[in-house]
Design an enzyme around this catalytic site. Structure first.
Site, PDB file in Angstrom:
ATOM      1  N   GLY A 178       5.202  -1.092   2.575  1.00 51.52           N
ATOM      2  CA  GLY A 178       4.338   0.059   2.367  1.00 51.52           C
ATOM      3  C   GLY A 178       5.097   1.368   2.283  1.00 51.52           C
ATOM      4  N   HIS A 220       0.808  -1.218   0.000  1.00 50.66           N
ATOM      5  CA  HIS A 220       0.000   0.000   0.000  1.00 50.66           C
ATOM      6  C   HIS A 220       0.837   1.262   0.000  1.00 50.66           C
ATOM      7  CE1 HIS A 220       0.745   0.684   4.340  1.00 50.66           C
ATOM      8  NE2 HIS A 220       0.713  -0.631   4.428  1.00 50.66           N
ATOM      9  N   ASP A 221       0.365   2.246  -0.761  1.00 49.88           N
ATOM     10  CA  ASP A 221       0.937   3.603  -0.801  1.00 49.88           C
ATOM     11  C   ASP A 221       2.320   3.668  -1.423  1.00 49.88           C
ATOM     12  OD1 ASP A 221      -1.259   5.042   0.757  1.00 49.88           O
ATOM     13  OD2 ASP A 221      -0.667   3.495   2.193  1.00 49.88           O
TER      14      ASP A 221
END
Length: 270
Positions: free
Chosen positions: A145, A127-128
């Site tokens: 992440g 994520h991100d």
């Protein structure tokens, strides 16, 4: 018995939510599942047995091979169903068994991949993460992440990158490297944890860097890794390189900006 492909290019066994937005030229292989909030632009092909879900946007002319899982929720215990996104650009190749997660509300809420990237099998993009253009991720590369990967980065097989780490443009990791600190532009690293070994001179030659620009990169390597300087002293020495190598001014500025923004907690790979 093999079922025929539908006239639209979507195989008869694929499950495509009617609310998904697929260009008429998109092809979808057998047994693939595509969710309601997915958009796929012209010329992209999706192989068999893929799952594309979440708020996922995929650009033009991508080749997505079989058994990929794109747009799944982040592996983050704090995630509570927020409508975060995965955005993939154009002309990317994504080989088998890759997992790309959507973003999380703890950051910008978007996981983003640019254009013309070559992603090999079993790659995980958490994520991100933000991935630039023209990168190569070899088999089993894993990004924690919030990792930022700049243009033209090459990650060797089984490379692991710690969360919140940044990888500068044209950098390179050897097989099985574990990157726990920010990796400056042009640097080649290897080890567990990764240590700087050289600069990516061959990659720069292949990308058309002039002899003058490569000489400047060599001088930056010397200042950072061979002269026994502190980071602040190295930055001052690097800044002076534009006087001897005027053509290298963009490269020098890129390096200095990266070093200024390096994580104070993690520092840079040394």
């Amino acid at each position: 018995m093999t079922l025929p492909a539908a006239p639209s290019g979507i195989h008869a066994t694929a499950l495509v939510d009617p609310r998904a937005q697929l260009d008429s030229s998109v092809t979808v292989g057998p047994y693939t599942v595509i969710g309601p909030h997915v958009r796929i632009d012209a010329g992209t092909s999706v192989g068999a047995h893929c799952v594309i879900e979440g708020h996922t946007s995929i650009g033009r002319d991508n080749r997505i091979f079989q058994f990929n899982a794109l747009g799944g929720i982040p592996q983050d215990k704090k995630y509570a169903g927020e409508p975060c996104e995965l955005v993939i650009g154009d002309r990317n190749t994504i080989r088998e068994f890759c997992t790309f997660n959507i973003g999380s509300p703890g950051d910008l809420g978007v996981t983003r991949m640019g254009n013309d990237n070559w992603i090999m099998a079993y790659v995980h993009v958490a994520h991100d993460c933000v991935v630039g253009n023209q990168t190569i991720f070899a088999n089993n590369t894993t990004l924690g992440g919030h990792v930022h990967v700049d243009d033209w980065v090459i990650l060797g097989g089984f490379t692991g990158v710690h969360q919140f780490v940044r990888l500068g443009a044209h950098s390179f990791t050897a097989v099985s490297s574990v990157v726990l600190a920010d990796l400056p532009p042009f640097v080649m690293c290897q080890g567990q944890p990764a240590k700087a070994r050289s600069m990516n001179f061959e990659g720069l030659r292949r990308r058309g860097f002039s002899a003058d620009r490569i000489s400047s990169v060599k001088a930056m390597h010397k200042a950072l890794y061979r002269d026994g300087l502190t980071l602040e002293q190295a930055k001052l020495q690097i800044a002076e390189l534009t006087q001897k190598h005027p053509e290298s001014a963009p490269d020098v500025q890129m390096m200095l900006l990266f070093l200024e923004q390096a994580s104070p907690q993690r520092g840079i790979v040394r």
